[in-house]
Design an enzyme around this catalytic site. Sequence first.
Site, PDB file in Angstrom:
ATOM      1  N   LYS A   9      -3.927  65.125 -28.011  1.00 38.93           N
ATOM      2  CA  LYS A   9      -2.633  64.612 -27.557  1.00 38.93           C
ATOM      3  C   LYS A   9      -2.652  63.086 -27.439  1.00 38.93           C
ATOM      4  O   LYS A   9      -3.727  62.465 -27.417  1.00 38.93           O
ATOM      5  CB  LYS A   9      -2.291  65.237 -26.202  1.00 38.93           C
ATOM      6  CG  LYS A   9      -2.072  66.758 -26.266  1.00 38.93           C
ATOM      7  CD  LYS A   9      -1.619  67.295 -24.912  1.00 38.93           C
ATOM      8  CE  LYS A   9      -1.291  68.778 -24.979  1.00 38.93           C
ATOM      9  NZ  LYS A   9      -0.712  69.276 -23.709  1.00 38.93           N
ATOM     10  N   TYR A  49       6.884  73.948 -28.499  1.00 42.47           N
ATOM     11  CA  TYR A  49       6.930  74.251 -27.065  1.00 42.47           C
ATOM     12  C   TYR A  49       8.174  75.077 -26.705  1.00 42.47           C
ATOM     13  O   TYR A  49       8.690  74.958 -25.586  1.00 42.47           O
ATOM     14  CB  TYR A  49       6.885  72.947 -26.252  1.00 42.47           C
ATOM     15  CG  TYR A  49       5.507  72.327 -26.159  1.00 42.47           C
ATOM     16  CD1 TYR A  49       4.371  73.091 -25.870  1.00 42.47           C
ATOM     17  CD2 TYR A  49       5.330  70.959 -26.344  1.00 42.47           C
ATOM     18  CE1 TYR A  49       3.104  72.510 -25.790  1.00 42.47           C
ATOM     19  CE2 TYR A  49       4.053  70.376 -26.246  1.00 42.47           C
ATOM     20  CZ  TYR A  49       2.956  71.163 -25.967  1.00 42.47           C
ATOM     21  OH  TYR A  49       1.702  70.600 -25.871  1.00 42.47           O
ATOM     22  N   ARG A  85     -10.007  77.917 -26.297  1.00 45.61           N
ATOM     23  CA  ARG A  85      -9.274  77.941 -25.014  1.00 45.61           C
ATOM     24  C   ARG A  85     -10.238  77.827 -23.834  1.00 45.61           C
ATOM     25  O   ARG A  85      -9.972  77.133 -22.860  1.00 45.61           O
ATOM     26  CB  ARG A  85      -8.475  79.254 -24.878  1.00 45.61           C
ATOM     27  CG  ARG A  85      -7.256  79.362 -25.757  1.00 45.61           C
ATOM     28  CD  ARG A  85      -6.130  78.437 -25.347  1.00 45.61           C
ATOM     29  NE  ARG A  85      -5.499  78.800 -24.091  1.00 45.61           N
ATOM     30  CZ  ARG A  85      -4.367  78.250 -23.667  1.00 45.61           C
ATOM     31  NH1 ARG A  85      -3.751  77.326 -24.391  1.00 45.61           N
ATOM     32  NH2 ARG A  85      -3.833  78.594 -22.522  1.00 45.61           N
ATOM     33  N   ASN A 112      -2.916  66.191 -20.692  1.00 45.46           N
ATOM     34  CA  ASN A 112      -4.155  66.964 -20.532  1.00 45.46           C
ATOM     35  C   ASN A 112      -4.986  67.073 -21.812  1.00 45.46           C
ATOM     36  O   ASN A 112      -5.602  68.093 -22.077  1.00 45.46           O
ATOM     37  CB  ASN A 112      -3.844  68.335 -19.915  1.00 45.46           C
ATOM     38  CG  ASN A 112      -2.841  69.115 -20.728  1.00 45.46           C
ATOM     39  OD1 ASN A 112      -2.427  68.668 -21.797  1.00 45.46           O
ATOM     40  ND2 ASN A 112      -2.456  70.282 -20.254  1.00 45.46           N
ATOM     41  N   HIS A 115      -4.125  70.284 -26.974  1.00 50.36           N
ATOM     42  CA  HIS A 115      -3.428  71.564 -27.083  1.00 50.36           C
ATOM     43  C   HIS A 115      -4.355  72.510 -27.836  1.00 50.36           C
ATOM     44  O   HIS A 115      -5.043  72.093 -28.762  1.00 50.36           O
ATOM     45  CB  HIS A 115      -2.119  71.420 -27.872  1.00 50.36           C
ATOM     46  CG  HIS A 115      -1.590  72.759 -28.319  1.00 50.36           C
ATOM     47  ND1 HIS A 115      -0.843  73.566 -27.485  1.00 50.36           N
ATOM     48  CD2 HIS A 115      -1.764  73.453 -29.476  1.00 50.36           C
ATOM     49  CE1 HIS A 115      -0.561  74.697 -28.132  1.00 50.36           C
ATOM     50  NE2 HIS A 115      -1.097  74.651 -29.335  1.00 50.36           N
ATOM     51  N   GLU A 126       1.187  78.465 -35.474  1.00 49.90           N
ATOM     52  CA  GLU A 126       0.990  77.032 -35.217  1.00 49.90           C
ATOM     53  C   GLU A 126       0.267  76.351 -36.380  1.00 49.90           C
ATOM     54  O   GLU A 126       0.605  75.222 -36.746  1.00 49.90           O
ATOM     55  CB  GLU A 126       0.229  76.840 -33.901  1.00 49.90           C
ATOM     56  CG  GLU A 126       1.069  77.260 -32.701  1.00 49.90           C
ATOM     57  CD  GLU A 126       0.352  77.088 -31.368  1.00 49.90           C
ATOM     58  OE1 GLU A 126      -0.845  76.721 -31.358  1.00 49.90           O
ATOM     59  OE2 GLU A 126       1.001  77.312 -30.332  1.00 49.90           O
TER      60      GLU A 126
END
Length: 154
Positions: A9, A49, A85, A112, A115, A126
Amino acid sequence: MERTLVLLKPSTVQRALIGEIISRFEKKGLRIAGMKMMQLTDELLDDHYSHLLGKPFFPALKASMMKTPVVAMCLEGVDAIAVVRYITGYTNGRKADPGTIRGDYCMSNQQNIVHASDSPEAAVVELARFFRPEELYDLYDLNLDRLYAIDEWQ
Ligand code: UDP
Ligand code: MG
């Protein structure tokens, strides 16, 4: 083998952490099947999103994702979606466990760092959103026998 989408990000780009974060994934043993820098748009973020549409933080989230280009990566490995993850950690960096990327590199619930696709279904959608098929490279010789037992990846 699974493939999953990771975005570094703008918080990562702005804080000059690109190399460090890529290195975490690379050292873990995930293969980079595709990677590029790109400026995200309003329309793309509405899709990406869409599950958060209507949340009070949605406009700020979109703005934060367009502040600089992001680095989009396709990572590949056995159980890559769940593994990525797991090492990414909880959404809020203040609550994420030490040792996870978010736990080690951020203090924010929004800025954060990365993604990561959250399910096999999301990963397929995605990856197609961010990469053309010819931008993803098939398995090259990564000496898989050094990363896995043979029955884990065959
Ligand atoms: N987010 C936010 N405020 C919140 C929850 C989420 O700004 O209260 C942002 C944050 O950047 C997060 C992204 O929205 O990474 C997507 O939210 P999701 O619940 O999908 O979390 P993730 O899958 O990224 O952990
Ligand atoms: Mg999510």
